[in-house]
Design a protein around this motif. Structure first.
Motif, PDB file in Angstrom:
ATOM      1  N   ASP A  65       0.791  -1.224   0.000  1.00  0.00           N
ATOM      2  CA  ASP A  65       0.000   0.000   0.000  1.00  0.00           C
ATOM      3  C   ASP A  65       0.828   1.282   0.000  1.00  0.00           C
ATOM      4  OD1 ASP A  65      -1.101  -0.645   3.425  1.00  0.00           O
ATOM      5  OD2 ASP A  65       0.874  -0.233   2.608  1.00  0.00           O
ATOM      6  N   TYR A  66       2.135   1.152   0.181  1.00  0.00           N
ATOM      7  CA  TYR A  66       2.996   2.310   0.066  1.00  0.00           C
ATOM      8  C   TYR A  66       4.261   1.911  -0.677  1.00  0.00           C
ATOM      9  CZ  TYR A  66       0.992   6.201   2.639  1.00  0.00           C
ATOM     10  OH  TYR A  66       0.217   7.261   3.016  1.00  0.00           O
ATOM     11  N   LEU A  68       8.160   3.487  -1.788  1.00  0.00           N
ATOM     12  CA  LEU A  68       9.114   4.526  -1.430  1.00  0.00           C
ATOM     13  C   LEU A  68      10.371   4.386  -2.275  1.00  0.00           C
ATOM     14  CD1 LEU A  68       7.822   3.062   1.395  1.00  0.00           C
ATOM     15  CD2 LEU A  68       8.820   5.128   2.370  1.00  0.00           C
ATOM     16  N   SER A  75       7.821   9.174  -1.609  1.00  0.00           N
ATOM     17  CA  SER A  75       6.948   8.010  -1.486  1.00  0.00           C
ATOM     18  C   SER A  75       5.636   8.267  -2.213  1.00  0.00           C
ATOM     19  CB  SER A  75       6.677   7.694  -0.020  1.00  0.00           C
ATOM     20  OG  SER A  75       5.924   8.746   0.583  1.00  0.00           O
ATOM     21  N   SER A 116       5.721  -1.448   1.045  1.00  0.00           N
ATOM     22  CA  SER A 116       5.224  -1.937   2.334  1.00  0.00           C
ATOM     23  C   SER A 116       3.774  -2.350   2.199  1.00  0.00           C
ATOM     24  CB  SER A 116       5.356  -0.874   3.405  1.00  0.00           C
ATOM     25  OG  SER A 116       4.430   0.167   3.179  1.00  0.00           O
ATOM     26  N   GLY A 165       0.263  -3.515   4.636  1.00  0.00           N
ATOM     27  CA  GLY A 165      -0.332  -3.701   5.948  1.00  0.00           C
ATOM     28  C   GLY A 165       0.361  -2.867   7.002  1.00  0.00           C
ATOM     29  N   ASN A 166       0.226  -3.277   8.228  1.00  0.00           N
ATOM     30  CA  ASN A 166       0.791  -2.528   9.335  1.00  0.00           C
ATOM     31  C   ASN A 166       1.955  -3.289   9.963  1.00  0.00           C
ATOM     32  OD1 ASN A 166       0.829  -0.271  10.998  1.00  0.00           O
ATOM     33  ND2 ASN A 166      -0.426  -1.279  12.558  1.00  0.00           N
ATOM     34  N   THR A 167       2.707  -3.964   9.133  1.00  0.00           N
ATOM     35  CA  THR A 167       3.781  -4.797   9.674  1.00  0.00           C
ATOM     36  C   THR A 167       5.043  -4.010   9.964  1.00  0.00           C
ATOM     37  OG1 THR A 167       4.651  -5.281   7.484  1.00  0.00           O
ATOM     38  CG2 THR A 167       2.971  -6.774   8.353  1.00  0.00           C
ATOM     39  N   GLY A 168       5.093  -2.792   9.432  1.00  0.00           N
ATOM     40  CA  GLY A 168       6.313  -2.015   9.622  1.00  0.00           C
ATOM     41  C   GLY A 168       7.481  -2.544   8.843  1.00  0.00           C
ATOM     42  N   LYS A 169       7.199  -3.350   7.819  1.00  0.00           N
ATOM     43  CA  LYS A 169       8.283  -3.963   7.084  1.00  0.00           C
ATOM     44  C   LYS A 169       8.366  -3.378   5.683  1.00  0.00           C
ATOM     45  CE  LYS A 169       7.900  -8.405   5.959  1.00  0.00           C
ATOM     46  NZ  LYS A 169       7.969  -9.878   6.132  1.00  0.00           N
ATOM     47  N   LEU A 170       9.533  -2.885   5.347  1.00  0.00           N
ATOM     48  CA  LEU A 170       9.784  -2.437   3.988  1.00  0.00           C
ATOM     49  C   LEU A 170      10.534  -3.531   3.250  1.00  0.00           C
ATOM     50  CD1 LEU A 170      10.946   1.297   4.195  1.00  0.00           C
ATOM     51  CD2 LEU A 170       8.754   0.407   3.431  1.00  0.00           C
ATOM     52  N   ILE A 171      10.083  -3.822   2.029  1.00  0.00           N
ATOM     53  CA  ILE A 171      10.769  -4.779   1.173  1.00  0.00           C
ATOM     54  C   ILE A 171      11.441  -4.003   0.067  1.00  0.00           C
ATOM     55  CG2 ILE A 171      10.485  -6.760  -0.356  1.00  0.00           C
ATOM     56  CD1 ILE A 171       8.060  -7.531   1.362  1.00  0.00           C
ATOM     57  N   PHE A 172      12.742  -4.213  -0.063  1.00  0.00           N
ATOM     58  CA  PHE A 172      13.548  -3.418  -0.977  1.00  0.00           C
ATOM     59  C   PHE A 172      13.886  -4.182  -2.249  1.00  0.00           C
ATOM     60  CE2 PHE A 172      14.880   0.403   1.327  1.00  0.00           C
ATOM     61  CZ  PHE A 172      14.491   0.107   2.617  1.00  0.00           C
ATOM     62  N   TYR A 196      18.529  -4.247   9.311  1.00  0.00           N
ATOM     63  CA  TYR A 196      18.522  -4.760   7.949  1.00  0.00           C
ATOM     64  C   TYR A 196      19.913  -5.258   7.605  1.00  0.00           C
ATOM     65  CZ  TYR A 196      13.924  -3.236   6.294  1.00  0.00           C
ATOM     66  OH  TYR A 196      12.583  -3.095   6.085  1.00  0.00           O
ATOM     67  N   ARG A 214       4.967   1.838  14.029  1.00  0.00           N
ATOM     68  CA  ARG A 214       5.124   0.519  13.461  1.00  0.00           C
ATOM     69  C   ARG A 214       4.536   0.408  12.077  1.00  0.00           C
ATOM     70  NH1 ARG A 214       2.520  -3.816  16.975  1.00  0.00           N
ATOM     71  NH2 ARG A 214       2.877  -5.038  15.126  1.00  0.00           N
ATOM     72  N   ASP A 262       5.649   1.447   9.547  1.00  0.00           N
ATOM     73  CA  ASP A 262       6.833   1.719   8.730  1.00  0.00           C
ATOM     74  C   ASP A 262       6.941   3.177   8.328  1.00  0.00           C
ATOM     75  OD1 ASP A 262       4.975   0.048   6.391  1.00  0.00           O
ATOM     76  OD2 ASP A 262       5.704   2.033   5.858  1.00  0.00           O
ATOM     77  N   TYR A 302      11.904   5.262   6.558  1.00  0.00           N
ATOM     78  CA  TYR A 302      12.801   4.994   7.667  1.00  0.00           C
ATOM     79  C   TYR A 302      13.943   5.999   7.634  1.00  0.00           C
ATOM     80  CZ  TYR A 302      11.127   0.068   7.651  1.00  0.00           C
ATOM     81  OH  TYR A 302      10.404  -1.090   7.676  1.00  0.00           O
TER      82      TYR A 302
END
Lengths: 112, 116
Positions: free
Chosen positions: A31-32, A34, A49, A93, A95-102, B35, B97, B99, B105
């Motif tokens: 959903d986002y 960056l 973003s 990213s 959901g609300n997992t706070g995880k960015l996938i690069f 990371y 949280r 992100d 970040y």
């Protein structure tokens, strides 16, 4: 299984011209999106973003375009400057997992 | 005035040793991350903590143990170092949280770990 891909490892552009960096993704739940910029021996820095509900976001010389149907986004830099030479990472990213996938990054070289 | 600082910047050590990397942020952020950037340049999340609570723990060998004494600090301890652990490790923080949705970040400058 790489969910975010930058298929061009490098790009060389003349100063003053447009730089276009591309990114593809596979997960429609993102959903986002960056973009980060990274100089050697430094950490990535946030650039711009875009939310998945938009198709364009602009900030000065930087514009990000999102094509959800194609699961593709791009970063346009106009005009390109030598100081823009760096590695550019696309990230996503969901959901609300706070995880960015690069993605794996694209090295941009802007020649004077 | 450094926002996210991690130490050391470079770390060369022998296989089998135990080492720690420290990270501190002065941004007032709630969430911190580790990371790893491998030899193929991919940046992959290892852990994240929100207000000292572990919220993300990716598939990482249990030789890696994060420790968050408070929300401004997230340290990474690695036991029995192996050659394959050689990489650049980045600490990062975000506002919440989610992100830092749209805010991104803030990364530290990285720790280049070389295991010989």
């Amino acid at each position: 299984d790489q969910q975010v891909k930058q298929n061009s490892p490098s790009l060389s552009v003349q100063e003053g011209r447009i730089s276009i960096l591309n990114c593809d993704y596979t997960n429609s739940m993102f959903d986002y999106f960056l973009w980060y910029k990274k100089y050697p021996a430094e950490g990535p820095t946030f650039l711009i973003s875009i939310s998945s509900i938009k198709d364009k976001n602009e900030d000065g010389r930087f514009t990000v375009f999102l094509n959800k149907s194609a699961k593709h986004l791009s970063l346009h830099i106009v005009p390109s400057q030598p100081g823009d030479s760096a590695v550019y990472f696309c990230a996503a990213s969901g959901g609300n997992t706070g995880k960015l996938i690069f993605g794996q990054g694209t090295t941009l070289q802007v020649k004077p | 005035d450094t926002a996210v600082s991690q130490t050391p910047k470079y770390l060369v050590t022998q296989m089998g040793n135990d080492k720690s990397i420290k990270c501190e942020q002065n941004l007032g952020h709630d969430t911190m991350y580790w990371y790893k950037q491998d030899s193929k340049k991919f940046l992959k999340i290892m852990f994240s903590y929100n207000n000292k609570e572990l919220i993300i723990n990716e598939t990482v060998p249990n030789r890696f143990s994060p420790k968050s004494p408070d929300k401004a600090h997230l340290n990474l301890h690695i036991n029995s170092l192996e050659l394959g652990d050689s990489a650049v490790y980045f600490c990062a923080s975000s506002l919440d949280r989610g992100d830092g949705l749209g805010y991104g970040y803030t990364f530290g400058s990285g720790t280049r770990l070389t295991v010989v």
